[in-house]
Design an enzyme around this catalytic site. Structure first.
Site, mmCIF file in Angstrom:
data_model
loop_
_atom_site.group_PDB
_atom_site.id
_atom_site.type_symbol
_atom_site.label_atom_id
_atom_site.label_comp_id
_atom_site.label_asym_id
_atom_site.label_seq_id
_atom_site.Cartn_x
_atom_site.Cartn_y
_atom_site.Cartn_z
ATOM 1 N N HIS A 293 34.111 33.171 35.579
ATOM 2 C CA HIS A 293 34.419 34.343 34.474
ATOM 3 C C HIS A 293 35.950 34.026 33.638
ATOM 4 C CE1 HIS A 293 31.433 37.141 35.780
ATOM 5 N NE2 HIS A 293 31.541 36.834 36.892
ATOM 6 N N ASP A 360 34.378 36.789 42.147
ATOM 7 C CA ASP A 360 32.926 37.089 42.012
ATOM 8 C C ASP A 360 31.845 36.025 41.458
ATOM 9 O OD1 ASP A 360 33.975 37.864 39.647
ATOM 10 O OD2 ASP A 360 32.224 39.469 39.218
ATOM 11 N N GLU A 361 30.880 35.793 41.626
ATOM 12 C CA GLU A 361 29.824 34.826 40.938
ATOM 13 C C GLU A 361 30.355 33.619 40.813
ATOM 14 O OE1 GLU A 361 27.265 38.370 38.807
ATOM 15 O OE2 GLU A 361 29.063 37.784 37.757
ATOM 16 N N VAL A 362 31.124 32.983 41.760
ATOM 17 C CA VAL A 362 31.405 31.552 41.163
ATOM 18 C C VAL A 362 30.113 30.497 41.452
ATOM 19 C CG1 VAL A 362 32.958 29.512 41.979
ATOM 20 C CG2 VAL A 362 33.579 31.871 42.309
#
Ligand SMILES: *[C@@H]1O[C@H](CO)[C@@H](O)[C@H](O)[C@H]1NC(C)=O
Ligand SMILES: *[C@@H]1O[C@H](CO)[C@@H](O)[C@H](O)[C@H]1NC(C)=O
Ligand SMILES: *[C@@H]1O[C@H](CO)[C@@H](O)[C@H](O)[C@H]1NC(C)=O
Length: 583
Positions: A293, A360-362
């Site tokens: 992100h 998050d969401e790596v």
């Protein structure tokens, strides 16, 4: 005198949101003088004969003594109580409403002639505030208060901290209605309340990167959060789409990474937001999400970001476009982070104890394109991620900040996190169970209940004509009843419940901008506020009644609207006027 316990009195609105721990009231009508005075007494080093240090407030003190935007220091006890007193007076007389929606069509307003009027409100501060009153760790501030209002109009609020006084005054304003002739009155005297929060962390996570929200929108959101007795505003302040935060020592970040050079939170804006939150007992928690992100950094520092904006199959490299992640084994990235944190963190520590480093969401595939790694092998990536997080968290701790991370860092990357680290969960109730099982403090916010952005449909433009594809990933829209039904302690053993600090509702802003912010957040965030302040269960251990809550939440919604917050309606007036719309 008729004294009613709340449980016997569910058909009429009982005014207060979130519902207090102990609440008894009568049905005597009292007016309140527009010139009512606050008397303020606090235990301190300077004792009077009876052990209190005293001084009186006259009307002049209803205005905050200093122009709020002119002082750049964290608020003290005096600032906090003065501001709360000023706000309470303003709310009762300028932001109140005639409650016709909560009475049958035949209703007539009470006669306010020849009835007792409240002419002063006593505020008792029973203990010294802790040192970190402007930036409390969860649990360090006692937010409890007691409130009594006699039939003769004697009003007293007692609390162990200035923030307890703030919470008590918010409740106090909710006892009053506006009369068509302009006066304000309560029809609930006498009132006895003892109230304390169930969870110390009660927040909203607002994404200000996918769309930019001017400072005034965030200020208004802070006011509404405080009014609902929430105490955390988590700002997800940067993401792949934009970097709207001014960092003077890395000036290009915002100059090039914001959508427009003027759509930026300046150093002054950021300070004012933190101050405006802290003075109302709300801690602004800043999140710089990383290492994923982060592709907005590419516009200013392209060498730090791998897998930038891969098209068309961005799905392989990121949860949403544009893809891009900070390189995971790069000295340049570490130097950048050192500079970023050295600039930002000292401006945060006066107002916050926490800082959120995201996580998050790596996306592992992205590191195939990272020239410092060139691998998607978990065994290669995991130790690098551990080093990355350790470096960040050490720098936070040196500045006196406690790290917060998204659950993936613990549950998916299996990192060793310090005992101090708070883990924010979003994917499931089972994740919360696993986090406390590992002995970590946790914030709940299961997306199936507490994501406010769900149900607007897909925002990506698809080629498919399959109607199923038009749904967003977390549809349907979670209305306040869904939010209200979620118990943060679901399946958490008693021995681990102390690790559940509370939770946050989340507004990801792909499809929200200032034009619909209020409707997306309110009154649904208030439903979570009651779960977090009062608990999901009532005194008898049953799930709280939606029918009873609907009346009170409707009233809370009217109050939010009068505060200038465009909260959506809860029910038709027919339901609130005729005593509920039960199935
Ligand atoms: C407070 O001060 C700022 C900056 O000096 C000014 O712009 C603002 O109008 C003042 N606000 C009030 C309410 O006086
Ligand atoms: C204040 O602290 C005392 C004990 O320290 C506690 O009994 C009381 O419930 C607290 N809250 C209020 C509002 O008095
Ligand atoms: C990380 O970078 C160092 C220094 O450039 C290099 O020696 C090492 O092999 C790299 N590690 C991985 C896993 O690529």
């Amino acid at each position: 005198m008729l004294l009613l316990c709340l449980s016997l009195f569910q058909s009429l609105a009982s005014a207060i949101w979130p519902i207090p721990t102990h609440y008894k009231h009568g049905d005597t009508v009292l007016c309140i003088s527009k010139h009512f005075r606050f008397d303020w007494a606090s235990k301190s080093d300077h004792f009077d004969d009876d052990g209190f240090y005293r001084y009186s407030w006259s009307e002049a003190y209803f205005q905050p003594q200093e122009n709020e935007s002119n002082h750049h220091k964290p608020p003290t006890r005096e600032h906090i109580v003065r501001y709360a007193a000023y706000s309470a007076h303003d709310t009762i007389f300028n932001k109140n409403f005639v409650p016709w929606k909560f009475h049958p069509r035949s209703w007539t307003e009470p006669d306010l002639f020849n009835i007792p009027c409240i002419s002063r409100v006593q505020l008792h501060l029973l203990q010294e505030d802790p040192e970190d009153v402007a930036r409390p760790l969860s649990g360090s501030i006692d937010e409890s208060y007691s409130l009594s209002l006699t039939e003769e109009g004697e009003a007293t609020i007692s609390a162990n901290s200035s923030i307890g006084v703030v919470r008590g005054l918010a409740t106090f304003t909710q006892l009053f209605s506006k009369h068509t002739l302009g006066a304000a009155y309560t029809r609930l005297a006498p009132v006895y309340i003892y109230d304390a929060p169930k969870f110390p962390h009660r927040g909203l996570n607002l994404d200000v990167s996918r769309h930019f929200f001017p400072v005034s929108d965030i200020m208004r959101t802070i006011d509404a959060l405080a009014y609902a007795k929430m105490n955390r505003l988590h700002l997800h302040i940067t993401d792949s789409q934009s970097w709207p935060l001014e960092i003077p020592s890395l000036a290009k970040l915002a100059e090039k990474g914001a959508f427009r050079p003027n759509l930026v939170y300046t150093v002054k804006d950021f300070e004012e937001l933190q101050h405006h939150a802290a003075i109302q007992g709300v801690q602004l928690i800043t999140e710089i999400d990383m290492p994923g992100h982060t592709s907005s950094i590419y516009h200013s520092y392209p060498d730090l970001v791998a897998a930038f904006d891969i098209q068309p199959d961005h799905y392989t490299y990121a949860a949403e476009p544009p893809s891009g992640t900070l390189k995971l084994n790069s000295t340049a990235v570490y130097e950048f982070l050192e500079t970023l944190f050295d600039d930002l963190l000292p401006r945060i520590t006066p107002y916050a104890s926490y800082f959120h480093t995201g996580g998050d969401e790596v996306n592992k595939n992205a590191y195939l394109l990272d020239d410092t790694v060139r691998s998607k092998d978990f065994a290669v990536l995991q130790p690098l991620m551990q080093t990355f997080i350790d470096r960040n968290h050490e720098q936070l701790r040196k500045k006196g900040l406690t790290p917060v991370v998204w659950e993936e860092m613990l549950l998916e990357w299996d990192l060793k996190l310090g005992e101090d680290v708070v883990v924010q969960s979003w994917r499931s109730d089972e994740a919360v169970e696993k986090i406390v099982e590992k002995g970590h403090k946790v914030l709940v916010g299961n997306y199936k209940f507490w994501y406010l952005d769900c149900g607007k449909g897909q925002w990506l433009n698809l080629d498919s004509n399959d109607p199923g594809q038009y749904q967003d990933y977390c549809a349907p829209y979670h209305n306040w009843r869904a939010i209200y039904s979620h118990n943060p302690l679901t399946n958490i053993p008693t021995s681990k419940q102390h690790l559940v600090l509370g939770g946050e509702v989340h507004l990801w802003a792909e499809q929200t901008d200032p034009s619909n912010l209020d409707q997306m957040v309110w009154p649904r965030a208030a439903a979570a506020a009651e779960v977090l302040w009062s608990g999901a269960m009532d005194a008898e251990g049953n799930s709280r009644s939606q029918k009873e809550a609907a009346q009170r939440l409707s009233e809370m919604r009217e109050r939010l609207v009068r505060m200038g917050v465009g909260a959506e309606p809860v029910q038709m007036p027919y339901c609130t006027m005729e005593g509920g719309c039960g199935a």
